[in-house]
Write a protein that holds these residues in place. Structure first.
Motif, short mmCIF file in Angstrom:
data_model
loop_
_atom_site.label_atom_id
_atom_site.label_comp_id
_atom_site.label_asym_id
_atom_site.label_seq_id
_atom_site.Cartn_x
_atom_site.Cartn_y
_atom_site.Cartn_z
N ILE A 286 0.89 -1.16 0.00
CA ILE A 286 0.00 0.00 0.00
C ILE A 286 0.93 1.21 0.00
N LYS A 287 0.88 1.96 -1.09
CA LYS A 287 1.85 3.03 -1.33
C LYS A 287 1.57 4.25 -0.45
N PRO A 288 2.52 5.22 -0.40
CA PRO A 288 2.34 6.38 0.47
C PRO A 288 1.02 7.13 0.25
N PHE B 120 14.42 -0.99 -4.80
CA PHE B 120 13.19 -1.75 -5.04
C PHE B 120 12.77 -1.68 -6.52
N TYR B 121 12.85 -0.49 -7.10
CA TYR B 121 12.41 -0.31 -8.50
C TYR B 121 13.57 -0.38 -9.50
N LYS B 122 14.62 -1.11 -9.13
CA LYS B 122 15.82 -1.25 -9.97
C LYS B 122 15.47 -1.61 -11.42
N PRO C 289 11.67 6.98 -17.90
CA PRO C 289 11.39 8.40 -17.62
C PRO C 289 10.74 8.65 -16.26
N PHE C 290 10.02 7.66 -15.73
CA PHE C 290 9.32 7.88 -14.47
C PHE C 290 10.12 7.43 -13.24
N PHE C 291 11.38 6.98 -13.46
CA PHE C 291 12.16 6.39 -12.35
C PHE C 291 12.41 7.37 -11.20
N SER D 248 10.86 10.15 -10.43
CA SER D 248 9.62 10.58 -9.81
C SER D 248 9.01 9.47 -8.93
N VAL D 249 8.98 8.25 -9.44
CA VAL D 249 8.34 7.18 -8.65
C VAL D 249 9.17 6.84 -7.40
N THR D 250 10.50 6.98 -7.49
CA THR D 250 11.32 6.70 -6.31
C THR D 250 11.23 7.84 -5.28
N ALA E 8 -5.35 -2.29 -13.73
CA ALA E 8 -4.20 -1.88 -14.55
C ALA E 8 -3.40 -0.77 -13.86
N THR E 9 -2.09 -0.72 -14.18
CA THR E 9 -1.20 0.30 -13.62
C THR E 9 -1.79 1.70 -13.77
N ASN E 10 -2.25 1.99 -15.00
CA ASN E 10 -2.92 3.27 -15.25
C ASN E 10 -4.40 3.13 -14.89
N ILE F 62 -9.18 -1.79 -7.27
CA ILE F 62 -8.63 -0.83 -6.30
C ILE F 62 -8.14 0.43 -7.00
N ARG F 63 -7.40 0.24 -8.10
CA ARG F 63 -6.85 1.43 -8.77
C ARG F 63 -7.94 2.26 -9.44
N ARG F 64 -8.91 1.60 -10.04
CA ARG F 64 -10.00 2.35 -10.67
C ARG F 64 -10.75 3.18 -9.63
N ASP G 23 -3.48 9.19 -10.18
CA ASP G 23 -2.74 9.28 -11.45
C ASP G 23 -1.93 8.01 -11.65
N ILE G 24 -1.21 7.95 -12.78
CA ILE G 24 -0.52 6.68 -13.10
C ILE G 24 0.53 6.34 -12.05
N GLU G 25 1.10 7.37 -11.41
CA GLU G 25 2.11 7.12 -10.38
C GLU G 25 1.47 6.86 -9.02
N LYS G 26 0.57 7.71 -8.64
CA LYS G 26 -0.08 7.56 -7.33
C LYS G 26 -1.25 6.59 -7.50
N ASN G 27 -0.87 5.32 -7.62
CA ASN G 27 -1.88 4.30 -7.94
C ASN G 27 -2.14 3.33 -6.78
N VAL G 28 -1.85 3.82 -5.55
CA VAL G 28 -2.30 3.23 -4.29
C VAL G 28 -1.64 1.91 -3.91
P1 CMP Z 1 3.98 -0.24 -9.98
O1 CMP Z 1 3.09 -1.34 -10.41
O2 CMP Z 1 4.37 -0.17 -8.55
O3 CMP Z 1 5.31 -0.30 -10.88
C1 CMP Z 1 6.05 0.86 -11.24
C2 CMP Z 1 5.42 2.15 -10.79
O4 CMP Z 1 5.88 3.32 -11.43
C3 CMP Z 1 3.94 2.09 -11.16
O5 CMP Z 1 3.26 1.16 -10.35
C4 CMP Z 1 3.55 3.55 -10.98
O6 CMP Z 1 3.36 3.89 -9.62
C5 CMP Z 1 4.81 4.28 -11.47
N1 CMP Z 1 4.69 4.80 -12.85
C6 CMP Z 1 4.64 6.11 -13.16
N2 CMP Z 1 4.56 6.27 -14.48
C7 CMP Z 1 4.51 5.05 -15.04
C8 CMP Z 1 4.41 4.57 -16.38
N3 CMP Z 1 4.35 5.40 -17.43
N4 CMP Z 1 4.38 3.24 -16.59
C9 CMP Z 1 4.48 2.38 -15.53
N5 CMP Z 1 4.57 2.79 -14.25
C10 CMP Z 1 4.60 4.11 -13.99
#
Ligand code: CMP
Length: 138
Positions: A9-11, A49-51, A57-59, A61-63, A91-93, A102-104, A109-114
């Motif tokens: 469960i993300k921040p 964790f996200y190695k 491009p989102f590395f 920001s997501v970290t 889906a991630t998005n 849960i995400r829907r 947003d695509i990053e703050k996806n819980v």
């Molecule tokens: P998660 O499934 O934890 O895996 C990588 C995370 O990066 C993703 O969820 C999102 O929180 C974040 N992220 C931000 N932008 C993108 C993107 N364009 N594609 C995939 N993940 C992204």
């Protein structure tokens, strides 16, 4: 097939008081929580964790996001749990996520996806061992 997966469960989920909602959905779906704790990653730990996403491009920001506050990490266990938990997450998005996931329902947003979930048995093993020691793994 009996499996384990790593759930986070993300921040954004923790700060928005969504822990109970997320955990409730897992329990209602019959997913067994084998281990659970709250942790706070620093930037280097989030990068570790996200190695697999290093260079994307989102590395950065997501970290930053994942080290911005506490997360709840869980080991989920059960038949086909990797797939079943991914179905619950959606889906991630969140815009592509199915109704009732849960995400829907909660992502902003695509990053703050819980939530996060491992995508394969190999990654589940790596991710579980990233957060849990031998005494904690069921
Ligand atoms: P998660 O499934 O934890 O895996 C990588 C995370 O990066 C993703 O969820 C999102 O929180 C974040 N992220 C931000 N932008 C993108 C993107 N364009 N594609 C995939 N993940 C992204």
């Amino acid at each position: 097939m009996m499996e384990k997966t790593l759930s986070i469960i993300k921040p954004d989920g923790v700060s928005r008081n969504l822990m109970g909602d997320v955990i409730g959905r897992l329990e209602k779906e019959g997913l067994k929580i084998g281990a659970i704790k709250m942790i706070r990653m620093n930037k280097a730990q989030a990068k570790g964790f996200y190695k697999v996403h290093e260079g994307k491009p989102f590395f950065e920001s997501v970290t930053d996001f994942m080290s911005s506050g506490p997360c709840v990490v869980m080991i989920l266990e059960g038949e086909n749990v990797i797939f079943r938990y991914r179905e619950l997450m959606g889906a991630t998005n969140f815009k592509d996520a199915a109704e009732g996931t849960i995400r829907r329902d909660f992502a902003t947003d695509i990053e703050k996806n819980v939530v996060h979930g491992s995508d394969s048995p190999e990654n589940a093993d790596i991710e579980i061992n990233y957060f849990f020691n031998a005494l904690e793994i069921p």
